[in-house]
Design an enzyme around this catalytic site. Structure first.
Site, mmCIF file in Angstrom:
data_model
loop_
_atom_site.group_PDB
_atom_site.id
_atom_site.type_symbol
_atom_site.label_atom_id
_atom_site.label_comp_id
_atom_site.label_asym_id
_atom_site.label_seq_id
_atom_site.Cartn_x
_atom_site.Cartn_y
_atom_site.Cartn_z
ATOM 1 N N CYS A 90 0.834 -1.205 0.000
ATOM 2 C CA CYS A 90 0.000 0.000 0.000
ATOM 3 C C CYS A 90 0.870 1.258 0.000
ATOM 4 O O CYS A 90 1.517 1.556 -0.985
ATOM 5 C CB CYS A 90 -0.985 -0.051 1.175
ATOM 6 S SG CYS A 90 -2.343 1.128 1.026
ATOM 7 N N HIS A 193 -3.436 -5.732 1.148
ATOM 8 C CA HIS A 193 -2.711 -5.896 2.412
ATOM 9 C C HIS A 193 -2.627 -7.354 2.853
ATOM 10 O O HIS A 193 -3.497 -7.823 3.596
ATOM 11 C CB HIS A 193 -3.433 -5.120 3.514
ATOM 12 C CG HIS A 193 -3.293 -3.642 3.400
ATOM 13 N ND1 HIS A 193 -2.333 -2.929 4.080
ATOM 14 C CD2 HIS A 193 -3.993 -2.736 2.670
ATOM 15 C CE1 HIS A 193 -2.447 -1.644 3.783
ATOM 16 N NE2 HIS A 193 -3.444 -1.496 2.931
ATOM 17 N N GLU A 195 -0.845 -8.562 5.123
ATOM 18 C CA GLU A 195 -0.687 -8.655 6.592
ATOM 19 C C GLU A 195 -2.018 -8.596 7.320
ATOM 20 O O GLU A 195 -2.096 -8.929 8.501
ATOM 21 C CB GLU A 195 0.277 -7.572 7.103
ATOM 22 C CG GLU A 195 -0.311 -6.183 7.293
ATOM 23 C CD GLU A 195 -0.522 -5.409 5.997
ATOM 24 O OE1 GLU A 195 -0.491 -6.019 4.909
ATOM 25 O OE2 GLU A 195 -0.743 -4.179 6.079
#
Lengths: 226, 79
Positions: A90, A193, A195
């Site tokens: 990002c 994302h 994560e």
């Protein structure tokens, strides 16, 4: 032989938001997650580096434009130049583009709306250090959350550098591009994302495929260095 | 010497902000076309030499103020 825990750094800039999630996810995937402060001009001994999401320096001027000048970014540039593994997520992707480590630029979403939802991605390449646990052509589901994610490639972008494409383009990215790597293949940036998607409890565990690929590749490098 | 830098989205780059402004102006009854939204940076550059100032601001644009992939720029100098 016991496999060593690879050391993976996560850089925190003023305005980074997802650094803690990245540290947590990497640790959950059996890496030693190492926080790196943006003022550090030299990186500690690392096997890979992650630039996390957020709004570094308030997104002033252009997203990622100011973070490019951080001492830690210069250190990451040198690390990447030596072939080190660098993943930008990002805002991290935006920083890598502004720093010239990845081709292209990220602009305001075509809708002008912030998008925050799970998106299916097509894995275009499984032969990178970031996607070895994926299958080429497969679909993984990972959330996006950004206002400036419309990827514009340079005219001469080698299509082989496209690693992920949106199956349902959320931001108007040219050619549905969601993630690209550099020509050498050791630097990857993507808007979604991983994560935030490392546990089924979070809605998807597909992000773990990406991060665990990175942990594998970092471990290989740690072993090679022994 | 004072300088004004105007940064614009390059021709051919989609500018959804410009399109939104154009639609909003349409709601006000203005039949405008081709609205594009950029930004303005005002600066003061040391010295009085116009050529030297322009050369400095050119480098600022190339290195930071504009992203050459997506933006064009114009420099105005005011004595």
């Amino acid at each position: 032989m016991a496999s060593p825990q690879p050391r993976i750094g996560v850089v925190t800039y003023p305005g980074s938001q997802d650094d803690r999630d990245a540290l947590w996810a990497l640790a959950a995937l059996d890496a030693e997650a190492v926080p790196v402060w943006h003022e550090e001009a030299e990186l500690p001994a690392l096997d890979a580096v992650v630039l996390p999401g957020g709004f570094s320096y308030g997104d002033y001027l252009r997203c990622g434009a100011i973070a490019r000048f951080s001492p830690a970014t210069a250190a990451v540039r040198a690390f990447a130049g030596d072939g080190g593994l660098v993943l930008g997520i990002c805002n991290g992707f935006q920083i890598l583009c502004e720093a010239g480590l990845l081709p292209g630029a990220l602009l305001r979403n075509e809708s002008l709306r912030f998008v925050c939802r799970d998106v299916p991605l097509r894995v275009e390449r499984a032969d990178t250090p970031f996607t070895s646990r994926c299958e080429s052509g497969s679909t993984i589901v990972i959330p996006v959350k950004h206002g400036d994610g419309r990827y514009v490639p340079p005219r001469d972008l080698d299509p082989a550098q496209v690693v992920f494409r949106y199956r349902d383009n959320p931001n108007g990215s040219v050619d549905d591009i969601a993630g690209v790597c550099n020509a050498e293949g050791n630097v990857l940036g993507l808007m979604p994302h991983p994560e935030h998607a490392v546990d089924p409890l979070l809605g998807s565990a597909d992000g773990a495929l990406v991060l665990a690929s990175l942990v594998d590749a970092a471990r290989d490098r740690a072993l090679a260095a022994v | 010497m004072k300088a004004t830098v105007v940064v614009r989205p390059k021709r051919g780059i989609l500018d959804p902000q410009g399109e939104a402004v154009e639609r909003a102006l349409g709601h006000l009854g203005f039949a405008v076309r081709g609205a594009r939204v950029g930004k303005v940076v005002d600066l003061e550059v040391p010295g009085d030499d116009e050529a030297a100032a322009r050369e400095q601001v050119e480098r600022m644009c190339a290195q930071l103020l504009a992203n050459p992939l997506i933006e064009s720029y114009e420099i105005e100098l005011h004595g």
